[in-house]
Design a protein around this motif. Structure first.
Motif, PDB file in Angstrom:
ATOM      1  N   ASP A  39       0.835  -1.211   0.000  1.00 42.45           N
ATOM      2  CA  ASP A  39       0.000   0.000   0.000  1.00 42.45           C
ATOM      3  C   ASP A  39       0.868   1.260   0.000  1.00 42.45           C
ATOM      4  O   ASP A  39       0.518   2.261  -0.623  1.00 42.45           O
ATOM      5  N   ALA A  40       1.992   1.181   0.713  1.00 46.06           N
ATOM      6  CA  ALA A  40       2.890   2.340   0.755  1.00 46.06           C
ATOM      7  C   ALA A  40       3.501   2.578  -0.627  1.00 46.06           C
ATOM      8  O   ALA A  40       3.637   3.728  -1.059  1.00 46.06           O
ATOM      9  N   VAL A  41       3.838   1.498  -1.325  1.00 42.95           N
ATOM     10  CA  VAL A  41       4.394   1.634  -2.675  1.00 42.95           C
ATOM     11  C   VAL A  41       3.323   2.203  -3.612  1.00 42.95           C
ATOM     12  O   VAL A  41       3.594   3.043  -4.468  1.00 42.95           O
ATOM     13  N   SER A  42       2.087   1.773  -3.408  1.00 51.14           N
ATOM     14  CA  SER A  42       0.994   2.272  -4.234  1.00 51.14           C
ATOM     15  C   SER A  42       0.807   3.781  -4.015  1.00 51.14           C
ATOM     16  O   SER A  42       0.630   4.552  -4.966  1.00 51.14           O
ATOM     17  N   PHE A  43       0.871   4.208  -2.751  1.00 49.24           N
ATOM     18  CA  PHE A  43       0.747   5.642  -2.467  1.00 49.24           C
ATOM     19  C   PHE A  43       1.934   6.409  -3.066  1.00 49.24           C
ATOM     20  O   PHE A  43       1.773   7.503  -3.624  1.00 49.24           O
ATOM     21  N   ALA A  44       3.126   5.792  -2.981  1.00 50.35           N
ATOM     22  CA  ALA A  44       4.322   6.428  -3.560  1.00 50.35           C
ATOM     23  C   ALA A  44       4.128   6.617  -5.067  1.00 50.35           C
ATOM     24  O   ALA A  44       4.466   7.668  -5.625  1.00 50.35           O
ATOM     25  N   ASN A  45       3.571   5.602  -5.724  1.00 48.18           N
ATOM     26  CA  ASN A  45       3.274   5.713  -7.162  1.00 48.18           C
ATOM     27  C   ASN A  45       2.314   6.871  -7.419  1.00 48.18           C
ATOM     28  O   ASN A  45       2.438   7.603  -8.397  1.00 48.18           O
ATOM     29  N   ARG A  46       1.353   7.008  -6.531  1.00 50.36           N
ATOM     30  CA  ARG A  46       0.347   8.056  -6.700  1.00 50.36           C
ATOM     31  C   ARG A  46       0.979   9.444  -6.566  1.00 50.36           C
ATOM     32  O   ARG A  46       0.689  10.355  -7.338  1.00 50.36           O
ATOM     33  N   VAL A  47       1.857   9.585  -5.577  1.00 54.51           N
ATOM     34  CA  VAL A  47       2.516  10.887  -5.377  1.00 54.51           C
ATOM     35  C   VAL A  47       3.406  11.210  -6.579  1.00 54.51           C
ATOM     36  O   VAL A  47       3.366  12.325  -7.115  1.00 54.51           O
ATOM     37  N   ALA A  48       4.184  10.209  -7.037  1.00 55.63           N
ATOM     38  CA  ALA A  48       5.068  10.440  -8.189  1.00 55.63           C
ATOM     39  C   ALA A  48       4.233  10.732  -9.439  1.00 55.63           C
ATOM     40  O   ALA A  48       4.571  11.630 -10.224  1.00 55.63           O
ATOM     41  N   GLY A  49       3.126  10.001  -9.597  1.00 58.67           N
ATOM     42  CA  GLY A  49       2.254  10.199 -10.760  1.00 58.67           C
ATOM     43  C   GLY A  49       1.623  11.573 -10.755  1.00 58.67           C
ATOM     44  O   GLY A  49       1.451  12.200 -11.805  1.00 58.67           O
ATOM     45  N   HIS A  50       1.283  12.059  -9.589  1.00 60.05           N
ATOM     46  CA  HIS A  50       0.688  13.390  -9.494  1.00 60.05           C
ATOM     47  C   HIS A  50       1.751  14.474  -9.678  1.00 60.05           C
ATOM     48  O   HIS A  50       1.504  15.511 -10.297  1.00 60.05           O
ATOM     49  N   LYS A  51       2.928  14.225  -9.144  1.00 64.12           N
ATOM     50  CA  LYS A  51       4.045  15.198  -9.272  1.00 64.12           C
ATOM     51  C   LYS A  51       4.267  15.575 -10.733  1.00 64.12           C
ATOM     52  O   LYS A  51       4.438  16.746 -11.062  1.00 64.12           O
TER      53      LYS A  51
END
Ligand code: FRU
Length: 310
Positions: free
Chosen positions: A277-289
């Protein structure tokens, strides 16, 4: 949401001079860019910025400069509420990067100029009271000093009841920096470095790195652009792929990896997510960045999450 002790980010802060270009420039031509800006950069410095935008308490620990040009970086750190109270200073000019962003693809090409700028030492680090932090994040660089700093955190953990989590951002100099990995809880290994090793996928990278570290393997995470990110759980030895967050536009990929790192730390320490889940959130932050220039828009994720969770 759980409150967490502050995160200490150890590494560099530099000036990024960014130009936005229609296409990648041809060698030995003189041309105008579409637009441009400059901002505070550097891996640990960017991780600090994004952690702050997500709502974490952050301290940055790196070499600050007394030079005139650096003043604006200090103001930016202060304005964002990033604590720098333990940083040593030098009168040397700060490192900087020339960054070419190409419109349309959002690709970023970085030419970094370090000028032998001094790096923080174990001696500087040993003056800090580690009780203040719940997490210490390191850039994998200056191996001799950084290994000693990581060992100090390990020693703290051995002699105290609370465990300070240790993470490592591993992007360069494979042989020199490899010995740090076994001392950490989490290692984020870059795609670029994986390619240099001849590892062709994110999962292969996690497994190959774990094999080299043998029994003392940390959790290994490897972001692989639009393919997503792989993670290898140290406890179960299970390796999985976590899908990328696909943004509707790609504008600026500068610091996407640092944003991933910050998202991972935030999700693990503050949101108390499990590894996937943490990796998924990290993907989300990078994707939004990458949907906009700079980092400020990342704060929007916080607002949406607050709305979602009431
Ligand atoms: C992006 C970045 C830039 C900096 C460069 C240093 O990841 O931190 O801000 O110029 O890398 O290598």
């Amino acid at each position: 949401m759980a409150t967490a002790k502050p995160v200490l980010c150890v590494g560099c802060t530099v000036i990024d001079f960014v130009t936005i270009n229609e296409s990648f420039p041809k060698e030995d031509t003189d041309r105008r860019c579409r637009d441009g800006f400059w901002q505070r950069g550097g891996n640990a410095s960017n991780v600090s910025t994004v952690l702050r935008l997500l709502g974490a308490d952050v301290e940055f620990f790196g070499m600050l400069s007394q030079s005139d040009g650096f003043r604006v970086l200090l103001q930016d750190l202060e304005r964002r509420g990033i604590d720098v109270q333990h940083c040593p200073t030098t009168d040397k000019d700060p490192p900087f990067s020339s960054v070419i962003i190409v419109q349309g693809t959002g690709s970023r090409t970085i030419v970094h100029c370090n000028k032998n700028y001094p790096y923080v030492t174990w001696e500087d680090f040993s003056k800090i009271d580690l009780n203040r932090y719940g997490w210490v994040h390191f850039e994998a660089r200056n191996a001799n000093e950084t290994i000693k700093m990581i060992r100090s955190v390990q020693e703290h953990n051995r002699t105290h009841n609370e465990h300070i989590t240790i993470s490592l951002d591993f992007e360069t100099l494979y042989e020199q920096n490899l010995p740090m990995c076994a001392l950490c809880d989490y290692v984020v290994f870059s795609k670029e470095l994986a390619n240099q090793q001849g590892w062709r996928t994110a999962q292969e990278t996690c497994k190959e790195l774990a094999r080299r570290l043998e029994s003392k393997s940390p959790c290994i995470i490897c972001p692989w652009g639009s393919t997503g990110a792989a993670c290898l759980d140290a406890a179960s030895n299970g390796c999985s792929m976590v899908a990328a967050y696909s943004p509707d536009r790609i504008v600026d990929t500068l610091g996407a990896g640092d944003s991933f790192m910050a998202g991972f730390i935030y999700a693990t320490s503050v949101m108390q997510n499990n590894l996937k889940d943490a990796v998924s959130f990290a993907n989300r932050v990078a994707g939004h960045k990458i949907t906009d220039y700079g980092y400020d828009h990342i704060a929007e994720l916080q607002k949406y999450d607050k709305l979602r969770t009431g």
